[in-house]
Motif scaffolding. Structure first.
Motif, mmCIF file in Angstrom:
data_model
loop_
_atom_site.group_PDB
_atom_site.id
_atom_site.type_symbol
_atom_site.label_atom_id
_atom_site.label_comp_id
_atom_site.label_asym_id
_atom_site.label_seq_id
_atom_site.Cartn_x
_atom_site.Cartn_y
_atom_site.Cartn_z
ATOM 1 N N ASP A 52 0.804 -1.222 0.000
ATOM 2 C CA ASP A 52 0.000 0.000 0.000
ATOM 3 C C ASP A 52 0.840 1.276 0.000
ATOM 4 O O ASP A 52 0.296 2.375 0.024
ATOM 5 N N LEU A 135 -6.558 -2.543 -2.158
ATOM 6 C CA LEU A 135 -5.740 -1.836 -1.182
ATOM 7 C C LEU A 135 -6.432 -0.530 -0.819
ATOM 8 O O LEU A 135 -7.067 0.095 -1.668
ATOM 9 N N GLU A 138 -4.948 3.218 5.423
ATOM 10 C CA GLU A 138 -5.398 2.954 6.794
ATOM 11 C C GLU A 138 -5.131 4.158 7.677
ATOM 12 O O GLU A 138 -4.067 4.764 7.612
ATOM 13 N N VAL A 143 -1.165 -1.003 10.722
ATOM 14 C CA VAL A 143 -1.988 -1.805 9.813
ATOM 15 C C VAL A 143 -1.595 -1.464 8.382
ATOM 16 O O VAL A 143 -1.514 -0.295 8.020
ATOM 17 N N TRP A 144 -1.329 -2.474 7.567
ATOM 18 C CA TRP A 144 -0.978 -2.244 6.172
ATOM 19 C C TRP A 144 -1.386 -3.449 5.330
ATOM 20 O O TRP A 144 -1.909 -4.438 5.855
ATOM 21 N N GLY A 145 -1.171 -3.338 4.024
ATOM 22 C CA GLY A 145 -1.625 -4.414 3.150
ATOM 23 C C GLY A 145 -0.764 -4.584 1.918
ATOM 24 O O GLY A 145 0.108 -3.759 1.615
ATOM 25 N N THR A 158 -3.561 -9.418 1.021
ATOM 26 C CA THR A 158 -3.096 -9.684 2.385
ATOM 27 C C THR A 158 -3.201 -8.431 3.238
ATOM 28 O O THR A 158 -2.808 -7.346 2.805
ATOM 29 N N ARG A 159 -3.760 -8.594 4.437
ATOM 30 C CA ARG A 159 -3.824 -7.515 5.418
ATOM 31 C C ARG A 159 -2.903 -7.872 6.582
ATOM 32 O O ARG A 159 -2.932 -9.003 7.089
ATOM 33 N N TYR A 160 -2.060 -6.905 7.001
ATOM 34 C CA TYR A 160 -1.128 -7.108 8.100
ATOM 35 C C TYR A 160 -1.518 -6.211 9.273
ATOM 36 O O TYR A 160 -2.009 -5.101 9.085
ATOM 37 N N ARG A 161 -1.260 -6.711 10.467
ATOM 38 C CA ARG A 161 -1.532 -5.931 11.686
ATOM 39 C C ARG A 161 -0.450 -6.232 12.720
ATOM 40 O O ARG A 161 -0.139 -7.395 12.976
ATOM 41 N N HIS A 170 -1.353 -11.677 10.096
ATOM 42 C CA HIS A 170 -1.748 -11.496 8.699
ATOM 43 C C HIS A 170 -2.977 -12.333 8.372
ATOM 44 O O HIS A 170 -3.225 -13.374 8.986
#
Length: 322
Positions: A52, A135, A138, A143-145, A158-161, A170
């Motif tokens: 993103d 995408l 955020e 938080v990212w993707g 994919t979403r990451y936290r 993820h």
């Protein structure tokens, strides 16, 4: 002699006009076709992936897409759902074309408060077929993707936290496009807590619902059947999402069904072996899988059950001031 010279000059000018490079930034005169739009977008190599951070990248003027042009070629509901009356700035990021099949175009949308990346799919005849956001920016820290497509044209989102203790969580969803006009979820992998509920995206939510059977039907918030109007009489668009066995068994299907008798409709598609029957009554709809839907769901569950119709919530009129 002058006559022939004039014909030569006119021919050269005609060829010159036709060979002018198409631009997407200012072309809103209604002449640009979908095929020309696709041809203009630069190809991307496979496999391809991006994070993103692309949402914060400054795009060149050459990638800019005229808003009127874009919404003439693609349904404007795609943008209205997330941006409302605000017109985002649009940029063509690139395209991926499956040989003798569909084309995928990544389009970046930017406003002062929101940034999103869409994947727009056109079928083999260059007709608009499907789209989904992949995408978005955020506001929450940590938080990212990322999004990618492999050589088999599988879309991976994919979403990451970042957790409180620094651990990275993820959730990865894999989708494939089918000729019925949808991206089907085929695999989800996650190291998140299974009790954490992810948002449910309804891709047909903004379509009209004037037909007597159009509306939302549900068993609960995670088991829904959404029905919307079709342009063709005797048909309707639908979106189904279900989760059974505490979320261990999931299914999702989008398409267009045809009425075969009063209150009874069936979904069958040329390129999809899946077949589902819908039976409407006064209070809801029953769904029954007729066969071939394994690619749209997990192995041990089926598209079946009764879903009650949900009433549309109308805003209450403002009270009079004293």
């Amino acid at each position: 002699m002058n006559k022939y010279l004039l014909l030569i000059i006119l021919s050269v000018l005609a060829v010159s006009c036709k060979s002018k490079k198409v631009t997407l930034a200012g072309n809103d005169d209604g002449e640009l076709s979908v095929s020309e739009f696709i041809d203009y977008v630069q190809p991307l190599p496979l496999p391809y992936a991006m994070t993103d951070t692309i949402l914060r990248r400054k795009e060149p003027d050459a990638a800019s897409i005229n808003y009127k042009l874009f919404t003439r070629l693609i349904p404007d509901s795609l943008l209205v759902r997330y941006f409302g009356a605000t017109r985002p700035r649009l940029y063509a990021i690139g395209k991926i074309k499956a040989p003798k099949a569909e084309t995928y175009v990544f389009v970046k949308c930017v406003t002062s408060g929101k940034r999103m990346l869409y994947l727009v799919c056109f079928d083999r005849k260059d007709h608009y077929a499907a789209s989904r956001p992949v995408l978005y920016s955020e506001n929450s820290p940590g938080v990212w993707g990322s999004v990618g497509m492999d050589s088999k044209y599988t879309l991976t989102v994919t979403r990451y936290r970042k957790g409180a203790n620094g651990e990275i969580f993820h959730t990865t969803d894999d989708y494939i496009y089918n000729d019925a006009g949808s991206f089907n979820l085929i695999l989800t992998e996650s190291n998140e807590n299974k009790n954490r509920v992810l948002p449910l995206y309804n891709p047909i939510d903004t379509l009209p619902r004037k037909h007597k059977y159009s509306g939302d039907y549900a068993q609960d918030k995670r088991n829904i059947v959404s029905i919307r109007d079709s342009r063709e009489a005797g048909r309707f668009h639908f979106f189904v999402h279900f989760e059974k066995d505490n979320g261990e068994c999931k299914g999702e299907l989008k398409g267009e069904a045809k009425f075969v008798s009063p209150g009874v409709a069936r979904y069958r598609a040329y390129s999809d072996p899946c077949s589902v029957e819908f039976t409407f009554d006064g209070g809801g709809v029953s769904m029954k899988e007729l066969g071939g839907c394994g690619v749209h769901r997990d192995i041990k569950c089926f598209f079946e059950g009764y879903f009650e119709r949900r009433r549309v919530a109308h805003p209450k009129p403002a009270g009079k001031r004293a």
